[in-house]
Design a protein around this motif. Structure first.
Motif, PDB file in Angstrom:
ATOM      1  N   VAL A 257     -39.125  62.643  17.106  1.00  0.00           N
ATOM      2  CA  VAL A 257     -38.899  64.027  17.511  1.00  0.00           C
ATOM      3  C   VAL A 257     -37.859  63.972  18.610  1.00  0.00           C
ATOM      4  CG1 VAL A 257     -41.194  64.884  17.005  1.00  0.00           C
ATOM      5  CG2 VAL A 257     -40.733  63.845  19.210  1.00  0.00           C
ATOM      6  N   GLY A 258     -37.337  65.090  18.999  1.00  0.00           N
ATOM      7  CA  GLY A 258     -36.331  64.963  20.042  1.00  0.00           C
ATOM      8  C   GLY A 258     -36.190  66.230  20.841  1.00  0.00           C
ATOM      9  N   ASP A 259     -37.265  66.898  21.098  1.00  0.00           N
ATOM     10  CA  ASP A 259     -37.145  68.171  21.783  1.00  0.00           C
ATOM     11  C   ASP A 259     -38.468  68.475  22.465  1.00  0.00           C
ATOM     12  OD1 ASP A 259     -37.281  71.558  20.742  1.00  0.00           O
ATOM     13  OD2 ASP A 259     -36.181  70.752  22.433  1.00  0.00           O
ATOM     14  N   ILE A 260     -38.421  68.777  23.731  1.00  0.00           N
ATOM     15  CA  ILE A 260     -39.666  69.152  24.406  1.00  0.00           C
ATOM     16  C   ILE A 260     -39.397  70.398  25.239  1.00  0.00           C
ATOM     17  CG2 ILE A 260     -39.264  67.566  26.350  1.00  0.00           C
ATOM     18  CD1 ILE A 260     -42.726  67.727  25.376  1.00  0.00           C
ATOM     19  N   ARG A 261     -40.347  71.296  25.260  1.00  0.00           N
ATOM     20  CA  ARG A 261     -40.154  72.553  25.967  1.00  0.00           C
ATOM     21  C   ARG A 261     -41.420  72.836  26.750  1.00  0.00           C
ATOM     22  NH1 ARG A 261     -39.109  75.984  21.419  1.00  0.00           N
ATOM     23  NH2 ARG A 261     -40.770  77.442  21.882  1.00  0.00           N
ATOM     24  N   LEU A 262     -41.266  73.280  27.934  1.00  0.00           N
ATOM     25  CA  LEU A 262     -42.430  73.614  28.747  1.00  0.00           C
ATOM     26  C   LEU A 262     -42.205  75.027  29.255  1.00  0.00           C
ATOM     27  CD1 LEU A 262     -44.908  72.098  30.061  1.00  0.00           C
ATOM     28  CD2 LEU A 262     -43.494  71.958  32.086  1.00  0.00           C
ATOM     29  N   GLU A 263     -43.146  75.917  28.980  1.00  0.00           N
ATOM     30  CA  GLU A 263     -42.962  77.306  29.404  1.00  0.00           C
ATOM     31  C   GLU A 263     -44.085  77.700  30.339  1.00  0.00           C
ATOM     32  OE1 GLU A 263     -43.109  79.238  25.688  1.00  0.00           O
ATOM     33  OE2 GLU A 263     -41.177  78.440  25.021  1.00  0.00           O
ATOM     34  N   ALA A 264     -43.733  78.130  31.525  1.00  0.00           N
ATOM     35  CA  ALA A 264     -44.745  78.624  32.457  1.00  0.00           C
ATOM     36  C   ALA A 264     -44.322  80.020  32.868  1.00  0.00           C
ATOM     37  CB  ALA A 264     -44.833  77.708  33.654  1.00  0.00           C
ATOM     38  N   ALA A 265     -45.151  80.670  33.700  1.00  0.00           N
ATOM     39  CA  ALA A 265     -44.908  82.058  34.049  1.00  0.00           C
ATOM     40  C   ALA A 265     -43.471  82.287  34.522  1.00  0.00           C
ATOM     41  CB  ALA A 265     -45.890  82.462  35.131  1.00  0.00           C
ATOM     42  N   LEU A 436     -31.761  53.542  28.185  1.00  0.00           N
ATOM     43  CA  LEU A 436     -32.033  54.981  28.139  1.00  0.00           C
ATOM     44  C   LEU A 436     -30.893  55.716  27.439  1.00  0.00           C
ATOM     45  CD1 LEU A 436     -33.514  55.603  31.728  1.00  0.00           C
ATOM     46  CD2 LEU A 436     -34.762  55.464  29.568  1.00  0.00           C
ATOM     47  N   LEU A 437     -29.652  55.343  27.768  1.00  0.00           N
ATOM     48  CA  LEU A 437     -28.517  56.036  27.167  1.00  0.00           C
ATOM     49  C   LEU A 437     -28.411  55.728  25.673  1.00  0.00           C
ATOM     50  CD1 LEU A 437     -25.917  55.741  30.078  1.00  0.00           C
ATOM     51  CD2 LEU A 437     -27.213  57.764  29.367  1.00  0.00           C
ATOM     52  N   ASP A 438     -28.726  54.497  25.277  1.00  0.00           N
ATOM     53  CA  ASP A 438     -28.730  54.152  23.841  1.00  0.00           C
ATOM     54  C   ASP A 438     -29.762  54.987  23.102  1.00  0.00           C
ATOM     55  OD1 ASP A 438     -26.806  52.291  24.191  1.00  0.00           O
ATOM     56  OD2 ASP A 438     -28.090  50.529  23.915  1.00  0.00           O
ATOM     57  N   PHE A 439     -30.913  55.144  23.736  1.00  0.00           N
ATOM     58  CA  PHE A 439     -32.007  55.909  23.135  1.00  0.00           C
ATOM     59  C   PHE A 439     -31.574  57.368  22.909  1.00  0.00           C
ATOM     60  CE2 PHE A 439     -35.807  58.571  24.362  1.00  0.00           C
ATOM     61  CZ  PHE A 439     -36.479  58.451  23.154  1.00  0.00           C
ATOM     62  N   VAL A 440     -30.904  57.920  23.921  1.00  0.00           N
ATOM     63  CA  VAL A 440     -30.447  59.305  23.849  1.00  0.00           C
ATOM     64  C   VAL A 440     -29.328  59.437  22.817  1.00  0.00           C
ATOM     65  CG1 VAL A 440     -29.144  60.983  25.199  1.00  0.00           C
ATOM     66  CG2 VAL A 440     -31.207  59.996  26.130  1.00  0.00           C
ATOM     67  N   GLU A 441     -28.468  58.456  22.805  1.00  0.00           N
ATOM     68  CA  GLU A 441     -27.365  58.435  21.833  1.00  0.00           C
ATOM     69  C   GLU A 441     -27.915  58.465  20.406  1.00  0.00           C
ATOM     70  OE1 GLU A 441     -23.943  57.711  22.459  1.00  0.00           O
ATOM     71  OE2 GLU A 441     -23.480  57.646  20.302  1.00  0.00           O
ATOM     72  N   ALA A 442     -29.033  57.763  20.212  1.00  0.00           N
ATOM     73  CA  ALA A 442     -29.632  57.689  18.874  1.00  0.00           C
ATOM     74  C   ALA A 442     -30.430  58.941  18.528  1.00  0.00           C
ATOM     75  CB  ALA A 442     -30.526  56.457  18.778  1.00  0.00           C
ATOM     76  N   GLY A 443     -30.537  59.893  19.463  1.00  0.00           N
ATOM     77  CA  GLY A 443     -31.220  61.150  19.138  1.00  0.00           C
ATOM     78  C   GLY A 443     -32.466  61.405  19.965  1.00  0.00           C
ATOM     79  N   GLY A 444     -32.806  60.517  20.883  1.00  0.00           N
ATOM     80  CA  GLY A 444     -33.985  60.717  21.716  1.00  0.00           C
ATOM     81  C   GLY A 444     -33.703  61.706  22.845  1.00  0.00           C
ATOM     82  N   ALA A 445     -34.778  62.103  23.533  1.00  0.00           N
ATOM     83  CA  ALA A 445     -34.652  63.007  24.677  1.00  0.00           C
ATOM     84  C   ALA A 445     -35.351  62.356  25.863  1.00  0.00           C
ATOM     85  CB  ALA A 445     -35.316  64.339  24.353  1.00  0.00           C
ATOM     86  N   VAL A 446     -34.728  62.431  27.034  1.00  0.00           N
ATOM     87  CA  VAL A 446     -35.325  61.809  28.222  1.00  0.00           C
ATOM     88  C   VAL A 446     -35.489  62.842  29.332  1.00  0.00           C
ATOM     89  CG1 VAL A 446     -34.986  60.119  30.075  1.00  0.00           C
ATOM     90  CG2 VAL A 446     -34.362  59.515  27.729  1.00  0.00           C
TER      91      VAL A 446
END
Ligand SMILES: Nc1ncnc2c1ncn2[C@@H]1O[C@H](COP(=O)(O)OP(=O)(O)OP(=O)(O)O)[C@@H](O)[C@H]1O
Length: 500
Positions: A257-265, A436-446
């Motif tokens: 997966v490659g997307d995380i969202r956090l919604e608060a008030a 970390l940058l390789d991971f992000v390059e491959a589609g990950g999210a940090v």
């Protein structure tokens, strides 16, 4: 009249000291002289033997050979803090002192008068040193930086004249680092001595009076007087060790997966695939709480919605979120990110589904598991005797390398990285940043939480500032500089308080 200047008192003198653990030669020939009135830096790569030398000086370990003279009371503040979570900071400070003096905790609990006296004396000590902590708060409810101050207070409370500080600044922002050095300078001006261990050579150059370099258990370089030539010190640290940046075959994470969202008030945090989002802030401003919510460790936050790859995971347990590809490097790997009594192999295979490396009857296929651990060890350039070494025997920086490599292996989509390079030496920092940058390059999210402004600016595409539990809007990397981020951290920007 001839005036003679008395030479400084020597607090500690180590000559040719050696210490082995089985086949591991942690120290071969360590020389170190610690004089009263000085801040002496001790530097070296991960696994060079710095912590071992500190434990010899503090008396926690005994040297095999060599001469070790300790002429004063020393207090060791370890990387792995010694505070007990269930006790208040006051109890920790006093019991630490009592334990050191062989006293009994029970006597203090029931001896009401002495207890009041302890409180008063600790209060005076805080005032005198400027090291202030909330005495009545349970240690577990305070950030690591505060517990670290409590450990220093505890050492001072038991009358230490020589403070051994093993990487005391890794959790601190530049402002807090300056504050800590003000305290250290005042202490040494009063006749104490400090041994300061750090991987941040800039801090050494700015604040220390002399530097010793350990390389693979040997003192290889000593500079008695500032200014220091940092390039020369860097060379002395790493001469003859593997060139960092060598091509290694690394087990690539499989991006799920490659997307995380956090919604608060009143705020929203979003990390997309191919992106590093940084969170800057003085430790203790809600970073741990934020990560606990996202990782699912705290499931009780009713007003917050966590969305992972489009799916609402707000009610999902931490374990299920992990299986869904959300990984977590905690702030203190030594305290909560590793099983210290297990081997490296047993620590790293948990990055995979429970069925990985298992045979038809559920038996672990040891050979395969060990090979996987060997790959991680080589990828992360870990100094170790092999995959069967216990995690608790690794040096702090080497354990950190193992934890990051483990979290980036197997099925990963989003990595929550809290102080990912904590305690890691210069070459190791570059290595982890590249991972970390390789991971992000491959589609990950940090999502990167760091007290190191340089690290945030080097890696992040966007940065939020966290202050008393509030997230600022996100600033694009191009909007920020070291100075600007420093201002935001100092609370100088009130324009963009809360956001979307
Ligand atoms: N109890 C132990 N048993 C076995 N080996 C050990 C033990 N303690 C330390 N070692 C080994 O001794 C070596 C030196 O470790 P030490 O912790 O002193 O390094 P360090 O310079 O403090 O590293 P770091 O910068 O990562 O904290 C390492 O190879 C480590 O694995």
């Amino acid at each position: 009249m001839i005036q003679t200047i008395a030479p400084p008192a020597v607090h500690v003198r180590s000559i040719g000291v050696a210490k082995s653990f089985g086949a591991v030669h942690a120290l071969r020939r360590a020389d170190l002289v610690v004089d009263a009135g000085r801040i002496s830096a001790l530097v070296g790569e991960n696994g060079a033997g710095k912590s071992t030398l500190m434990q010899l000086i503090s008396g926690d370990l005994e040297a095999d050979t060599g001469t070790l003279e300790v002429n004063t009371r020393v207090g060791l503040v370890r990387q792995q803090l010694s505070t007990i979570g269930e006790l208040t900071l006051l109890e920790n400070i006093v019991f630490g002192a009592e334990r050191a003096a062989g006293g009994s905790r029970v006597a203090s609990l029931f001896g009401d008068v002495s207890w009041r006296a302890h409180r008063r004396r600790v209060g005076e000590l805080m005032e005198r040193t400027g090291l202030v902590v909330p005495l009545n708060t349970r240690a577990a409810d305070t950030p690591v930086g505060v517990r670290q101050r409590a450990d220093i207070l505890s050492a001072l409370y038991r009358g230490a004249r020589c403070l051994l500080l093993d990487e005391p600044t890794t959790y601190l922002t530049p402002y807090e680092v300056d504050g800590l050095f003000d305290v250290m300078r005042a202490l040494v001006d009063g006749g104490m001595s400090v041994v300061f261990i750090s991987h941040r050579l800039r801090e050494v150059a700015q604040h220390c009076d002399e530097v010793s370099v350990l390389r693979r258990g040997e003192t290889v370089h000593h500079v008695a007087q500032a200014p220091f030539d940092l390039a020369e010190i860097g060379r002395a640290m790493s001469a003859g060790t593997a060139e960092h940046g060598a091509v290694v075959q690394r087990p690539r994470p499989e991006i799920t997966v490659g997307d995380i969202r956090l919604e608060a008030a009143n705020s929203q945090l979003r990390v997309h695939a191919h992106e590093v989002v940084g969170i800057a802030g003085v430790s203790g401003n809600g970073q741990n709480e934020l990560l606990d919510i996202i990782a699912g460790i705290d499931n009780a936050a009713v007003n917050v919605r966590t969305v992972l790859d489009g799916h609402d995971v707000s009610r999902m347990s931490a374990r299920r979120r992990r299986e869904a590809g959300l990984r977590f490097v905690p702030e203190s790997v030594k305290e909560s990110g590793s099983a210290r009594d297990s081997t490296i192999t047993d620590n790293v295979i948990t990055a995979n589904p429970p069925t990985a490396f298992r045979g038809p009857f559920g038996f672990l296929r040891r050979g395969e598991a060990d090979n996987f651990a060997r790959e991680l060890i080589s990828e992360a350039e870990v100094v170790t005797s092999g995959p069967h070494q216990l995690a608790g025997e690794l040096s702090g920086g080497n354990l950190q390398r193992v934890a990051v490599a483990r979290e980036l292996s197997g099925s990963v989509g989003v990595l929550l990285a809290h102080e990912p390079t904590r305690g890691v030496d210069f070459g190791g920092v570059a290595l982890i940043h590249r991972q970390l940058l390789d991971f992000v390059e491959a589609g990950g999210a940090v999502l990167l939480l760091s007290s190191d402004i340089d690290e945030l600016l080097a890696l992040s595409d966007r940065v939020h500032v966290i202050d008393r539990g509030q997230l600022s809007r996100s600033y694009l990397r191009d909007e920020l500089s070291v100075g600007r981020l420093g201002e935001l951290l100092g609370g100088l920007d009130t324009r963009d308080e809360v956001t979307s």
